[in-house]
Each structure stands twice: as C-alpha cells, then as structure tokens.
Motif scaffolding. Structure first.
Motif, PDB file in Angstrom:
ATOM      1  N   LEU A 194       0.832  -1.217   0.000  1.00  0.00           N
ATOM      2  CA  LEU A 194       0.000   0.000   0.000  1.00  0.00           C
ATOM      3  C   LEU A 194       0.863   1.262   0.000  1.00  0.00           C
ATOM      4  CD1 LEU A 194      -2.709  -1.103   2.608  1.00  0.00           C
ATOM      5  CD2 LEU A 194      -2.893  -1.178   0.122  1.00  0.00           C
ATOM      6  N   PRO A 195       1.625   1.504  -1.070  1.00  0.00           N
ATOM      7  CA  PRO A 195       2.666   2.541  -1.070  1.00  0.00           C
ATOM      8  C   PRO A 195       2.176   3.964  -0.810  1.00  0.00           C
ATOM      9  CG  PRO A 195       2.863   1.076  -2.973  1.00  0.00           C
ATOM     10  CD  PRO A 195       1.550   0.764  -2.336  1.00  0.00           C
ATOM     11  N   ASN A 216       2.270  -0.478   5.963  1.00  0.00           N
ATOM     12  CA  ASN A 216       2.166   0.952   5.697  1.00  0.00           C
ATOM     13  C   ASN A 216       1.137   1.566   6.631  1.00  0.00           C
ATOM     14  OD1 ASN A 216       2.780   3.436   4.271  1.00  0.00           O
ATOM     15  ND2 ASN A 216       3.372   2.087   2.579  1.00  0.00           N
ATOM     16  N   LYS A 217       1.000   2.893   6.549  1.00  0.00           N
ATOM     17  CA  LYS A 217       0.158   3.620   7.491  1.00  0.00           C
ATOM     18  C   LYS A 217      -1.135   4.127   6.858  1.00  0.00           C
ATOM     19  CE  LYS A 217       3.892   5.531  10.379  1.00  0.00           C
ATOM     20  NZ  LYS A 217       4.492   6.786  10.867  1.00  0.00           N
ATOM     21  N   ILE A 218      -2.195   4.139   7.654  1.00  0.00           N
ATOM     22  CA  ILE A 218      -3.417   4.855   7.297  1.00  0.00           C
ATOM     23  C   ILE A 218      -3.762   5.801   8.440  1.00  0.00           C
ATOM     24  CG2 ILE A 218      -4.289   3.019   5.809  1.00  0.00           C
ATOM     25  CD1 ILE A 218      -6.271   2.328   8.116  1.00  0.00           C
ATOM     26  N   LYS A 219      -4.600   6.779   8.141  1.00  0.00           N
ATOM     27  CA  LYS A 219      -4.934   7.806   9.124  1.00  0.00           C
ATOM     28  C   LYS A 219      -6.192   7.438   9.903  1.00  0.00           C
ATOM     29  CE  LYS A 219      -5.580  12.841   9.371  1.00  0.00           C
ATOM     30  NZ  LYS A 219      -6.771  12.812  10.248  1.00  0.00           N
ATOM     31  N   THR A 220      -6.185   7.774  11.179  1.00  0.00           N
ATOM     32  CA  THR A 220      -7.382   7.669  12.012  1.00  0.00           C
ATOM     33  C   THR A 220      -7.818   9.081  12.381  1.00  0.00           C
ATOM     34  OG1 THR A 220      -6.278   7.623  14.175  1.00  0.00           O
ATOM     35  CG2 THR A 220      -6.410   5.534  12.952  1.00  0.00           C
ATOM     36  N   SER A 221      -8.809   9.199  13.216  1.00  0.00           N
ATOM     37  CA  SER A 221      -9.294  10.525  13.609  1.00  0.00           C
ATOM     38  C   SER A 221      -8.304  11.258  14.494  1.00  0.00           C
ATOM     39  CB  SER A 221     -10.627  10.394  14.342  1.00  0.00           C
ATOM     40  OG  SER A 221     -10.486   9.572  15.483  1.00  0.00           O
ATOM     41  N   VAL A 222      -7.394  10.532  15.141  1.00  0.00           N
ATOM     42  CA  VAL A 222      -6.473  11.181  16.074  1.00  0.00           C
ATOM     43  C   VAL A 222      -5.001  10.954  15.737  1.00  0.00           C
ATOM     44  CG1 VAL A 222      -8.091  11.176  17.994  1.00  0.00           C
ATOM     45  CG2 VAL A 222      -6.614   9.196  17.646  1.00  0.00           C
ATOM     46  N   ASP A 223      -4.703   9.923  14.964  1.00  0.00           N
ATOM     47  CA  ASP A 223      -3.300   9.580  14.721  1.00  0.00           C
ATOM     48  C   ASP A 223      -3.216   8.718  13.458  1.00  0.00           C
ATOM     49  OD1 ASP A 223      -0.584   9.383  15.063  1.00  0.00           O
ATOM     50  OD2 ASP A 223      -0.675   8.702  17.146  1.00  0.00           O
ATOM     51  N   SER A 224      -2.153   7.955  13.349  1.00  0.00           N
ATOM     52  CA  SER A 224      -2.032   6.990  12.256  1.00  0.00           C
ATOM     53  C   SER A 224      -1.810   5.613  12.853  1.00  0.00           C
ATOM     54  CB  SER A 224      -0.863   7.357  11.340  1.00  0.00           C
ATOM     55  OG  SER A 224       0.366   7.289  12.042  1.00  0.00           O
ATOM     56  N   ILE A 225      -2.133   4.577  12.075  1.00  0.00           N
ATOM     57  CA  ILE A 225      -1.903   3.215  12.523  1.00  0.00           C
ATOM     58  C   ILE A 225      -1.205   2.437  11.406  1.00  0.00           C
ATOM     59  CG2 ILE A 225      -3.828   3.126  14.137  1.00  0.00           C
ATOM     60  CD1 ILE A 225      -5.411   1.591  11.985  1.00  0.00           C
ATOM     61  N   TRP A 226      -0.457   1.421  11.814  1.00  0.00           N
ATOM     62  CA  TRP A 226       0.209   0.542  10.856  1.00  0.00           C
ATOM     63  C   TRP A 226      -0.722  -0.591  10.461  1.00  0.00           C
ATOM     64  CZ3 TRP A 226       4.732   1.553   8.529  1.00  0.00           C
ATOM     65  CH2 TRP A 226       5.630   2.433   9.151  1.00  0.00           C
ATOM     66  N   LYS A 264      -8.716  -9.511   7.046  1.00  0.00           N
ATOM     67  CA  LYS A 264      -9.985  -9.057   7.609  1.00  0.00           C
ATOM     68  C   LYS A 264      -9.773  -7.874   8.552  1.00  0.00           C
ATOM     69  CE  LYS A 264     -12.174 -13.620   7.324  1.00  0.00           C
ATOM     70  NZ  LYS A 264     -12.799 -14.733   8.080  1.00  0.00           N
ATOM     71  N   LYS A 265      -8.684  -7.930   9.312  1.00  0.00           N
ATOM     72  CA  LYS A 265      -8.359  -6.825  10.222  1.00  0.00           C
ATOM     73  C   LYS A 265      -8.013  -5.561   9.434  1.00  0.00           C
ATOM     74  CE  LYS A 265      -6.573 -10.001  13.732  1.00  0.00           C
ATOM     75  NZ  LYS A 265      -5.365 -10.436  14.496  1.00  0.00           N
ATOM     76  N   HIS A 266      -7.250  -5.730   8.340  1.00  0.00           N
ATOM     77  CA  HIS A 266      -6.890  -4.578   7.514  1.00  0.00           C
ATOM     78  C   HIS A 266      -8.130  -3.947   6.885  1.00  0.00           C
ATOM     79  CE1 HIS A 266      -2.341  -5.523   6.884  1.00  0.00           C
ATOM     80  NE2 HIS A 266      -2.748  -5.834   8.103  1.00  0.00           N
ATOM     81  N   LEU A 267      -8.988  -4.793   6.328  1.00  0.00           N
ATOM     82  CA  LEU A 267     -10.200  -4.280   5.692  1.00  0.00           C
ATOM     83  C   LEU A 267     -11.106  -3.587   6.706  1.00  0.00           C
ATOM     84  CD1 LEU A 267     -10.913  -7.269   3.300  1.00  0.00           C
ATOM     85  CD2 LEU A 267     -10.336  -4.930   2.598  1.00  0.00           C
ATOM     86  N   LYS A 268     -11.188  -4.150   7.901  1.00  0.00           N
ATOM     87  CA  LYS A 268     -12.007  -3.538   8.948  1.00  0.00           C
ATOM     88  C   LYS A 268     -11.445  -2.176   9.348  1.00  0.00           C
ATOM     89  CE  LYS A 268     -15.435  -3.648  11.878  1.00  0.00           C
ATOM     90  NZ  LYS A 268     -16.836  -3.636  11.390  1.00  0.00           N
ATOM     91  N   MET A 299      -2.099  14.875   8.067  1.00  0.00           N
ATOM     92  CA  MET A 299      -0.959  14.005   8.331  1.00  0.00           C
ATOM     93  C   MET A 299      -0.391  13.516   7.004  1.00  0.00           C
ATOM     94  SD  MET A 299      -2.208  11.746  11.614  1.00  0.00           S
ATOM     95  CE  MET A 299      -0.547  11.127  11.812  1.00  0.00           C
ATOM     96  N   PRO A 300       0.849  13.864   6.694  1.00  0.00           N
ATOM     97  CA  PRO A 300       1.480  13.384   5.457  1.00  0.00           C
ATOM     98  C   PRO A 300       2.014  11.965   5.607  1.00  0.00           C
ATOM     99  CG  PRO A 300       3.023  14.747   6.665  1.00  0.00           C
ATOM    100  CD  PRO A 300       1.726  14.753   7.458  1.00  0.00           C
ATOM    101  N   TYR A 301       2.497  11.426   4.489  1.00  0.00           N
ATOM    102  CA  TYR A 301       3.199  10.133   4.453  1.00  0.00           C
ATOM    103  C   TYR A 301       2.309   8.946   4.800  1.00  0.00           C
ATOM    104  CZ  TYR A 301       6.950  13.522   4.475  1.00  0.00           C
ATOM    105  OH  TYR A 301       7.735  14.613   4.200  1.00  0.00           O
ATOM    106  N   MET A 302       1.021   9.067   4.507  1.00  0.00           N
ATOM    107  CA  MET A 302       0.128   7.927   4.634  1.00  0.00           C
ATOM    108  C   MET A 302       0.170   7.095   3.352  1.00  0.00           C
ATOM    109  SD  MET A 302      -1.217   8.295   7.663  1.00  0.00           S
ATOM    110  CE  MET A 302       0.382   8.973   8.135  1.00  0.00           C
ATOM    111  N   SER A 303      -0.437   5.912   3.394  1.00  0.00           N
ATOM    112  CA  SER A 303      -0.644   5.140   2.175  1.00  0.00           C
ATOM    113  C   SER A 303      -1.444   5.980   1.183  1.00  0.00           C
ATOM    114  CB  SER A 303      -1.425   3.861   2.486  1.00  0.00           C
ATOM    115  OG  SER A 303      -1.982   3.295   1.307  1.00  0.00           O
ATOM    116  N   VAL A 304      -1.223   5.739  -0.106  1.00  0.00           N
ATOM    117  CA  VAL A 304      -1.957   6.464  -1.142  1.00  0.00           C
ATOM    118  C   VAL A 304      -3.462   6.227  -1.033  1.00  0.00           C
ATOM    119  CG1 VAL A 304      -1.898   4.660  -2.904  1.00  0.00           C
ATOM    120  CG2 VAL A 304      -1.836   7.074  -3.608  1.00  0.00           C
ATOM    121  N   LEU A 305      -3.885   5.183  -0.312  1.00  0.00           N
ATOM    122  CA  LEU A 305      -5.318   4.970  -0.092  1.00  0.00           C
ATOM    123  C   LEU A 305      -5.971   6.188   0.536  1.00  0.00           C
ATOM    124  CD1 LEU A 305      -5.509   1.316   1.335  1.00  0.00           C
ATOM    125  CD2 LEU A 305      -5.904   2.078  -1.017  1.00  0.00           C
TER     126      LEU A 305
END
Length: 246
Positions: A17-18, A49-59, A86-90, A209-215
């Motif tokens: 997920l670059p 890779n990282k995605i954004k949440t409402s307060v931070d980012s998660i791996w 399943k965890k990633h999709l959730k 927040m920069p540097y997240m996955s392109v998703l």
C-alpha cells in the motif's frame, strides 16, 4: 548517440500500500522495474504501511514467515494467512467509510486482499497494478526477477539500466548515498534524484498528516489524486528538458 525519445527508467522494491512519492516517481518514467531481487527488509515498508485515524495513524502489517530468513530475497517471503486481511479491511472501512470516494475504490481493493496469496511479492504487485490503474498512471511495469541483472548497489542499478535500454534513471532521494554518478554518465545514463514535495490535500478527520498510504488520498480526493500527487513537483517534461540541457 541518443535516441530521439530518451527512455526514462525507475525502480523500487515491492512495498505494501505505497505512499504518494512512489507513484510520482513511477509517473515520471516510461518503464518501472519492480525490484524484487533485493533482500527483504524487516520493519520497513515491504509488508506494512500507514493509514490515518481521527487522532493519529496506525500501521497495517502483513504477517510474514521471516523468522530465520534475514537474508531472504523478497520473492521468497511467504505470508502467514491467519485472517490478517480481515483486520486490515475492517480498519480501512472504519476510518474511511465516510470519505467521498470510499465506495469507488474499497471493493476492488477488498477483492485483492481477500485473495489468499502465498507470497508477499505477488500481493504487493497486484495491489500496485490496481493502484496505478486507479491513478491513471500507464507506465510500463516489469519485474527484475525476469532478468539477470548483475552487480551490487550502484553497479546493479546500472546493469539494469543498460539491459532495459534506459537513457535516464530516476533514483529516490537516498540514491545519492550510493550511486556512482560518473559511472552512470560514462555509460550513457543520466541519473536524476527525486526530491518529493508532499502535497496537502483534503483529509476527512483531524489535522493533516502526510506520508500515509496512497489509499488516504484516493478515498478523499478520487480522480483528482493524480493531479495532487504531481502538484508542486517535477514533471516528466521537466526531466526531458533537463536531459537535453546536459
């Protein structure tokens, strides 16, 4: 003697997920080589890779069979299919369900993640192909494992350039730490070192927040994502002009 249309080449190891900068580098090139012949890097982006949440980012991390395989090349790394997808999709659904373009991209991505891949490289390649299509980037893609590139570090990259008939090679910014520029130029290959300026775009929750996955970009900006990736950064046209001036 140079061809009328110089061939621009770039390469990168398979990653999960670059981030945006990789897609900028690929968009600049005529040919992208998936560099799947290098050593697997633990705690890098090969399998996370990282995605954004409402307060931070998660791996989001794909579990792999890496114990005792510190010297394994990426093509040999197997996935532990323990329900991780399943965890990633959730997590993706939980954090992006309300974004404007979630439905446009989520379900095709879900089909890929629901596939029980044995090898990490195959998962990463299919995700990359899907994301390139979603971003309207039509750069030709090849795999290093389909060739017999020789050498190490700078020499290995140069041999790839020669075998793939490249006139210009785009390194990442860290390429300055190992590239032998004189050897490249004497071999008829002009090196360029990418320095990516990360754009600011609409994000659904909280501070940017920069540097997240392109998703993150796709779910929030949709078809405008390509323009955002390229904004305030060098274009393919700019590189060709620089090449003519050398």
């Amino acid at each position: 003697m140079r061809k009328n249309s110089p061939i621009i080449l770039t390469a990168h190891q398979p990653v999960y997920l670059p981030w945006l900068g990789l897609f900028h580098k690929i968009a600049l090139a005529d040919v992208f080589c998936l560099f799947d012949i290098v050593q697997y890097q633990r705690k890098d982006f090969n399998n996370r890779n990282k995605i954004k949440t409402s307060v931070d980012s998660i791996w989001l991390t794909v579990p792999v069979k890496s114990s005792g395989r510190l010297n394994s090349i990426i093509t040999d790394i197997e996935i532990i299919n323990d329900g991780w997808h399943k965890k990633h999709l959730k997590s993706i659904e939980l954090n992006y369900k309300k974004t404007p373009y979630f439905d446009q991209y989520y379900y095709d991505l879900k089909k890929i993640l629901d596939t029980p891949y044995q090898y990490l490289v195959d998962l990463n390649f299919d995700i990359l192909v899907y994301l390139l299509n979603a971003l309207n980037i039509d750069t030709k893609t090849v795999k290093a494992s389909d060739y017999l590139f020789k050498g190490a570090k700078s020499e290995l990259v140069l041999d790839m350039c020669i075998q793939l008939n490249a006139d210009i090679y785009i390194f990442g910014e860290n390429g300055k730490n190992y590239a032998n520029i004189d050897t490249f130029t004497s071999s008829g290959v002009d090196p360029y070192f990418q320095a990516y300026n990360h754009p600011v775009y609409n994000q659904a929750k909280g501070r940017f927040m920069p540097y997240m996955s392109v998703l993150d970009l796709l779910f929030n900006e949709g078809q405008n994502s390509n323009n955002i990736i390229m904004s305030d950064n060098i274009s393919k046209k700019d590189i060709l002009i620089l090449n003519k001036d050398l």
